[in-house]
Design a protein around this motif. Structure first.
Motif, short mmCIF file in Angstrom:
data_model
loop_
_atom_site.label_atom_id
_atom_site.label_comp_id
_atom_site.label_asym_id
_atom_site.label_seq_id
_atom_site.Cartn_x
_atom_site.Cartn_y
_atom_site.Cartn_z
N GLN A 38 40.51 47.47 22.65
CA GLN A 38 41.44 48.08 23.59
C GLN A 38 40.79 48.51 24.91
OE1 GLN A 38 43.03 50.65 20.17
NE2 GLN A 38 44.84 50.40 21.44
N HIS A 141 38.28 47.87 13.79
CA HIS A 141 39.52 48.33 14.43
C HIS A 141 40.27 47.09 14.91
CE1 HIS A 141 41.42 52.13 16.30
NE2 HIS A 141 42.27 51.14 16.53
N ASN A 185 40.00 50.98 10.24
CA ASN A 185 41.05 51.76 10.85
C ASN A 185 42.43 51.25 10.43
OD1 ASN A 185 42.02 53.74 12.97
ND2 ASN A 185 43.02 51.86 13.68
N GLU A 186 43.20 52.10 9.80
CA GLU A 186 44.60 51.83 9.45
C GLU A 186 44.81 50.54 8.67
OE1 GLU A 186 47.24 52.23 12.75
OE2 GLU A 186 46.70 54.32 13.08
N GLN A 245 46.68 55.57 8.50
CA GLN A 245 47.78 56.02 9.35
C GLN A 245 48.90 56.53 8.45
OE1 GLN A 245 51.20 56.62 10.99
NE2 GLN A 245 51.29 54.53 10.25
N GLU A 446 47.31 48.55 24.74
CA GLU A 446 48.03 49.06 23.58
C GLU A 446 48.62 47.88 22.78
OE1 GLU A 446 48.07 51.72 21.93
OE2 GLU A 446 49.95 51.64 20.84
N TRP A 447 47.75 47.00 22.34
CA TRP A 447 48.13 45.87 21.48
C TRP A 447 49.33 45.11 22.06
CZ3 TRP A 447 43.86 45.39 19.03
CH2 TRP A 447 43.13 46.53 18.65
C1 PNW Z 1 47.14 53.47 16.10
N1 PNW Z 1 53.04 54.35 13.47
O1 PNW Z 1 48.14 52.64 15.58
C2 PNW Z 1 45.89 52.66 16.36
O2 PNW Z 1 44.82 53.06 15.55
C3 PNW Z 1 45.46 52.59 17.78
O3 PNW Z 1 44.66 51.45 18.01
C4 PNW Z 1 46.67 52.61 18.69
O4 PNW Z 1 46.35 52.40 20.04
C5 PNW Z 1 47.33 53.96 18.50
O5 PNW Z 1 47.61 54.22 17.14
C6 PNW Z 1 48.61 54.12 19.29
O6 PNW Z 1 49.55 53.17 18.89
C7 PNW Z 1 49.36 53.11 15.09
O7 PNW Z 1 53.88 53.49 13.13
C8 PNW Z 1 50.23 52.20 14.56
O8 PNW Z 1 53.30 55.56 13.34
C9 PNW Z 1 51.44 52.59 14.00
C10 PNW Z 1 51.80 53.93 13.99
C11 PNW Z 1 50.92 54.86 14.50
C12 PNW Z 1 49.71 54.45 15.06
#
Ligand code: PNW
Length: 500
Positions: A38, A141, A185-186, A245, A446-447
């Motif tokens: 990112q 990540h 991560n997640e 997450q 942001e992906w």
């Molecule tokens: C995270 N949801 O992803 C990631 O770890 C980061 O790389 C990303 O930039 C950040 O949050 C913000 O999006 C998420 O559905 C994906 O609640 C999904 C969720 C939350 C965070």
């Protein structure tokens, strides 16, 4: 009612009497986070290998909302020293960043370590330590080497060894200086969101692919954890875990309690029960549900792949703390047959749960991010109730807006309100939260949302080749919270404290 002035422009109103006297205890750790893909750019610098994100964006540019890419992103590949200065200026305790697997191992396998990749991460780690900031490193990540994807990626059981090999290389190079590690991560986003086609590699197979991924990601994490435990922990005494997450899910009515429990187990328990519960393995109710459903569908075995007893033992207890990424909440109810259940926005098709939000919850630029600070406290209570008095490290929490504005009132309010709930969980509910990480240090890629959704404490001007960074009001607010001796989200009684 008390006022907290932030550089004389922004005022945050503190309404809750009870929290004004609460303080984060000495030793509580504050940090900021980013991830390699990112922010770094330098997508083909030196001998870096291609990742699944490079491949997806370059071959299908329409998969990113604004048709942008991360070839340069924040250019942190070149501007990393400036990033470290920003982290230092905030006075936080640690910086969470990730290593790009294909930058360190250009071929994905451990036969070749990139000298430039090694030098890059080594310099960041040394730079942090010189500035008195602890490095916290995420190994994965989301930027999988494309070559491994072509061999099946997270659906191939061999990835468990490939990941453990990669982890061993990173530990060998950096464990002398890095004491806090996040393996993955997640995993839920990696398996469930990606395998619904929303993120790279863009493969759509939630029925089987996502669940194979779940098993392998857990085994990969646990194997890497055991590598550290056996080969590095005796010497360096560091800590390793995974960052899950988890949103707060509450039932819409009393009738929706059962579906809420199942939805929680499908989304979150699938990644936490095997690691953090006393018994290990899949959450029992989910395991039964998936076995019955798979049978009804005519599969010869459960789509949720079984663990052997050895695997259960390997994964169980593979943690030194509970890593939690948290952003948002949902209200859960049983879906009406035939109702559209677009993943996470409308529901979870696998368990036939519909997801809603409450009208009074605030909105952010990211459509999935609805603001319900109390949800964080409830979730922290639930983690303690389910897994005991585990040490919890909040590895991400943050808020997105759309533009380059520096007076980010809503983000300041988000941090203030969520941090207040952390304090309440610690003080009222005796939950053992040991640290908090703001996502993110910088606006970044942001992906699939590209640069349309900004999470930075620092704004980045992506239209300038120099990628200048500028502090937002939230950076000053967070610095004030994090700075030693001022560890409160609310000012002392009757005072107005300016944060520089
Ligand atoms: C995270 N949801 O992803 C990631 O770890 C980061 O790389 C990303 O930039 C950040 O949050 C913000 O999006 C998420 O559905 C994906 O609640 C999904 C969720 C939350 C965070």
């Amino acid at each position: 009612m008390y006022l907290l002035a932030v550089v004389g422009v922004l005022a945050v109103t503190v309404t809750s009497e009870s929290v004004t006297s609460l303080r984060f205890p000495p030793g509580f750790q504050f940090g900021v986070a980013t991830s390699a893909y990112q922010i770094e750019g330098g997508w083909n610098a030196s001998d870096k290998g291609e990742s699944i994100w490079d491949r997806m964006i370059h071959s299908r540019p329409e998969s990113i909302y604004d048709r942008s890419n991360a070839d340069v992103a924040c250019d942190s590949y070149h501007l990393w020293e400036e990033d470290l200065r920003l982290v230092q200026d905030m006075g936080v305790d640690f910086y969470r960043f990730s290593i790009s697997w294909p930058r360190l191992l250009p071929h994905g396998f451990s036969n070749k370590v990139s000298e430039d990749g090694r030098r890059y991460y080594s310099a960041i780690i040394d730079g942090l330590l010189e500035r008195g900031i602890s490095p916290m490193v995420t190994l994965y990540h989301w930027d999988l080497p494309q070559r491994l994807q072509e061999l099946g990626g997270w659906t191939n059981p061999l990835i468990v060894d490939w990941f453990a090999d990669y982890a061993r290389v990173a530990f060998s190079l950096f464990a002398d200086r890095v004491h806090t590690w996040i393996t993955i991560n997640e995993p839920g986003t990696i398996c469930d969101v990606s395998y619904r086609g929303f993120l790279a590699p863009g493969v759509k197979d939630h029925e089987v692919g996502a669940l194979l991924c779940t098993k392998h990601v857990l085994l990969a994490h646990a194997t890497a954890y055991r590598v550290y435990q056996k080969e590095f922990k005796p010497k360096y005494h560091g800590e390793v875990s995974i960052a899950n997450q988890e949103s707060w899910f509450e039932p819409k009515t009393d009738m929706d309690l059962e579906i809420t429990l199942l939805a929680r187990e499908y989304l979150f328990g699938r990644y936490s029960h095997p690691i953090f519960s006393a018994t290990g393995g899949w959450p029992p109710a989910l395991q039964r549900y998936m076995a019955d459903k798979s049978k009804r569908e005519g599969f010869s075995r459960s789509r949720l792949p079984a663990f052997t007893q050895d695997e259960i033992r390997l994964v169980k207890g593979s943690f030194d703390y509970y890593g939690l990424n948290h952003y948002t909440s949902r209200v859960v109810r049983a879906a009406v047959p035939g109702e559209p259940l677009q993943y996470m926005m409308q529901g979870i098709e696998e368990v036939e749960a519909a997801l809603e939000t409450r009208p009074h919850w605030g909105a952010a630029a990211a459509s999935w991010l609805k603001v319900n600070p109390q949800g964080l406290r409830r979730l922290l209570q639930l983690i303690k109730q389910q897994y005991g008095d585990v040490k919890i490290l909040i590895t991400e929490n943050g808020y997105s807006d759309t533009g380059a504005q520096l007076q980010d009132r809503d983000r300041v309010q988000y941090y203030r309100d969520y941090l207040e709930q952390v304090l309440l969980a610690m003080n009222e509910d005796a939950v053992r939260v040991v640290g908090y990480t703001a996502w993110s240090l910088l606006d970044n890629f942001e992906w699939v949302a590209g640069y349309t959704s900004r999470f930075g404490l620092y704004a980045v001007d992506f239209s300038s080749p120099l990628r200048p960074r500028a502090a937002r009001a939230s950076a000053r607010f967070y610095a004030g919270v994090a700075r030693a001796g001022a560890r409160s989200v609310a000012p002392a009684h009757n005072t107005t404290r300016a944060i520089q």
